[in-house]
Design a protein around this motif. Structure first.
Motif, mmCIF file in Angstrom:
data_model
loop_
_atom_site.group_PDB
_atom_site.id
_atom_site.type_symbol
_atom_site.label_atom_id
_atom_site.label_comp_id
_atom_site.label_asym_id
_atom_site.label_seq_id
_atom_site.Cartn_x
_atom_site.Cartn_y
_atom_site.Cartn_z
ATOM 1 N N UNK A 191 9.755 9.751 7.571
ATOM 2 C CA UNK A 191 8.743 8.693 7.000
ATOM 3 C C UNK A 191 8.249 7.662 7.976
ATOM 4 N N UNK A 192 7.290 6.880 7.774
ATOM 5 C CA UNK A 192 6.841 6.125 8.683
ATOM 6 C C UNK A 192 7.589 4.524 8.605
ATOM 7 N N UNK A 193 8.188 4.365 7.193
ATOM 8 C CA UNK A 193 8.691 3.047 6.973
ATOM 9 C C UNK A 193 9.850 2.656 7.920
ATOM 10 N N UNK A 194 10.702 3.639 8.232
ATOM 11 C CA UNK A 194 12.012 2.985 9.249
ATOM 12 C C UNK A 194 11.393 3.166 10.844
ATOM 13 N N UNK A 195 10.356 3.380 11.201
ATOM 14 C CA UNK A 195 9.899 3.503 12.591
ATOM 15 C C UNK A 195 10.223 2.052 13.086
ATOM 16 N N UNK A 196 10.068 0.843 12.599
ATOM 17 C CA UNK A 196 10.464 -0.223 13.347
ATOM 18 C C UNK A 196 12.104 -0.389 13.554
ATOM 19 N N UNK A 197 12.534 0.130 12.729
ATOM 20 C CA UNK A 197 14.179 0.249 12.882
ATOM 21 C C UNK A 197 14.344 0.959 14.085
ATOM 22 N N UNK A 198 13.956 2.300 14.096
ATOM 23 C CA UNK A 198 14.157 3.138 15.494
ATOM 24 C C UNK A 198 13.784 2.813 16.500
ATOM 25 N N UNK A 199 12.653 1.867 16.453
ATOM 26 C CA UNK A 199 12.059 1.474 17.642
ATOM 27 C C UNK A 199 13.184 0.541 18.407
ATOM 28 N N UNK A 200 13.822 -0.256 17.472
ATOM 29 C CA UNK A 200 14.858 -1.108 17.958
ATOM 30 C C UNK A 200 15.860 -0.553 18.519
ATOM 31 N N UNK A 201 16.436 0.574 17.880
ATOM 32 C CA UNK A 201 17.638 1.410 18.251
ATOM 33 C C UNK A 201 17.307 1.853 19.495
ATOM 34 N N UNK A 202 16.235 2.610 19.779
ATOM 35 C CA UNK A 202 15.876 3.642 20.875
ATOM 36 C C UNK A 202 15.919 2.430 22.262
ATOM 37 N N UNK A 203 15.316 1.094 21.865
ATOM 38 C CA UNK A 203 15.201 0.046 22.928
ATOM 39 C C UNK A 203 16.440 -0.261 23.411
ATOM 40 N N UNK A 204 17.595 -0.338 22.396
ATOM 41 C CA UNK A 204 18.872 -1.086 22.721
ATOM 42 C C UNK A 204 19.597 0.006 23.479
ATOM 43 N N UNK A 205 19.462 1.350 22.956
ATOM 44 C CA UNK A 205 20.235 2.461 23.549
ATOM 45 C C UNK A 205 19.708 2.876 24.997
ATOM 46 N N UNK A 206 18.554 2.485 25.351
ATOM 47 C CA UNK A 206 18.086 2.482 26.841
ATOM 48 C C UNK A 206 18.722 1.187 27.489
ATOM 49 N N UNK A 207 18.834 0.165 26.883
ATOM 50 C CA UNK A 207 19.416 -0.927 27.709
ATOM 51 C C UNK A 207 20.932 -0.665 27.872
ATOM 52 N N UNK A 208 21.777 0.108 26.973
ATOM 53 C CA UNK A 208 22.880 0.414 27.175
ATOM 54 C C UNK A 208 23.157 1.545 28.145
ATOM 55 N N UNK A 209 22.145 2.226 28.764
ATOM 56 C CA UNK A 209 22.079 2.954 29.819
ATOM 57 C C UNK A 209 21.951 4.331 29.395
ATOM 58 N N UNK A 210 21.233 4.660 28.417
ATOM 59 C CA UNK A 210 20.912 5.983 27.743
ATOM 60 C C UNK A 210 19.436 6.106 28.494
ATOM 61 N N UNK A 211 19.557 7.214 29.470
ATOM 62 C CA UNK A 211 18.354 7.664 30.356
ATOM 63 C C UNK A 211 17.302 8.341 29.570
#
Length: 229
Positions: free
Chosen positions: A108-128
């Motif tokens: 559902x749409x409600x957790x989208x902001x949380x997942x957006x932050x997780x994805x951004x942080x994962x990329x900063x940790x090196x997840x290509x």
């Protein structure tokens, strides 16, 4: 590995220990050219400490040119972000993963902001590369976050009846993945063709059933690798 069209078309969640079934891991190394990636899952994630057998299997796949994704559970958006990112970091440090496979993703749409932050942080940790797995067609906003979105995970009997929402047609097919289990052994190539027809270039079909159907190499791996090329 990125949002560009992938080098291969088979995403394999191989959830079996290399010491239990070494041949399954060898099959993937031999079929490296058709693989989008292999999901590493030592213990519902990286586990509390490095596993030498998993590290050796990961190294074998890496030397064969296979992209590696670390399995990380998100518990449908309820798992603490710190715990999720700790697993991302451990996979990178212990097994040299290229990207991350975020499992049990909310739809559902409600957790989208949380997942957006997780994805951004994962990329900063090196997840290509980042794969999100809600296992069903989620709110369209999830397709904007990940390199690959798993829009089906389930049994072959259910997969035959799945309908694809219209919004998926606005995205390239290499951004979608279907994971199908309990597939009859003679229908591996049929499952791959069906995924392609439904707009999912990336796919995997396995015969496994039960609590962990992802404990074997995919059916007709070489044929699946060529189907959507």
């Amino acid at each position: 590995m990125s949002a560009r069209e992938p080098r291969g078309h088979l995403l394999v969640p191989l959830y079996v220990h290399p010491s239990v079934d070494p041949e399954a891991w060898e099959v993937l190394a031999r079929e490296s050219g058709g693989l989008y990636g292999v999901v590493l899952n030592a213990a519902d994630g990286p586990g509390p400490y490095p596993d030498p057998a998993f590290a050796a299997a990961a190294d074998r796949l890496r030397r064969a040119g296979v992209p590696l994704l670390g399995y990380v559970d998100t518990d449908y958006g309820t798992r603490p972000t710190r715990a999720v990112l700790r697993d991302v970091h451990r996979h990178r440090r212990w097994y040299g993963t290229d990207g991350v496979f975020l499992d049990r993703v909310a739809a559902d749409a409600a957790p989208l902001p949380r997942y957006r932050r997780v994805v951004r942080a994962a990329r900063l940790l090196g997840a290509a590369g980042v794969v999100l797995n809600p296992g069903t067609h989620p709110d369209p906003g999830y397709a904007l976050l990940a390199d690959l979105l798993v829009t089906f995970e389930g049994r072959w009997e259910d997969y035959r009846r799945v309908t694809v929402p219209e919004w998926t047609r606005t995205h390239p097919s290499h951004r979608f993945c279907h994971l199908v289990y309990a597939v009859p052994e003679h229908l591996g190539t049929t499952a791959a063709h069906l995924a392609h027809e439904r707009g999912a270039t990336v796919h995997c079909a396995v015969p496994g059933r039960g609590a962990n159907p992802w404990r074997s190499a995919p059916l007709a791996a070489d044929a699946c690798g060529r189907t959507a090329g």
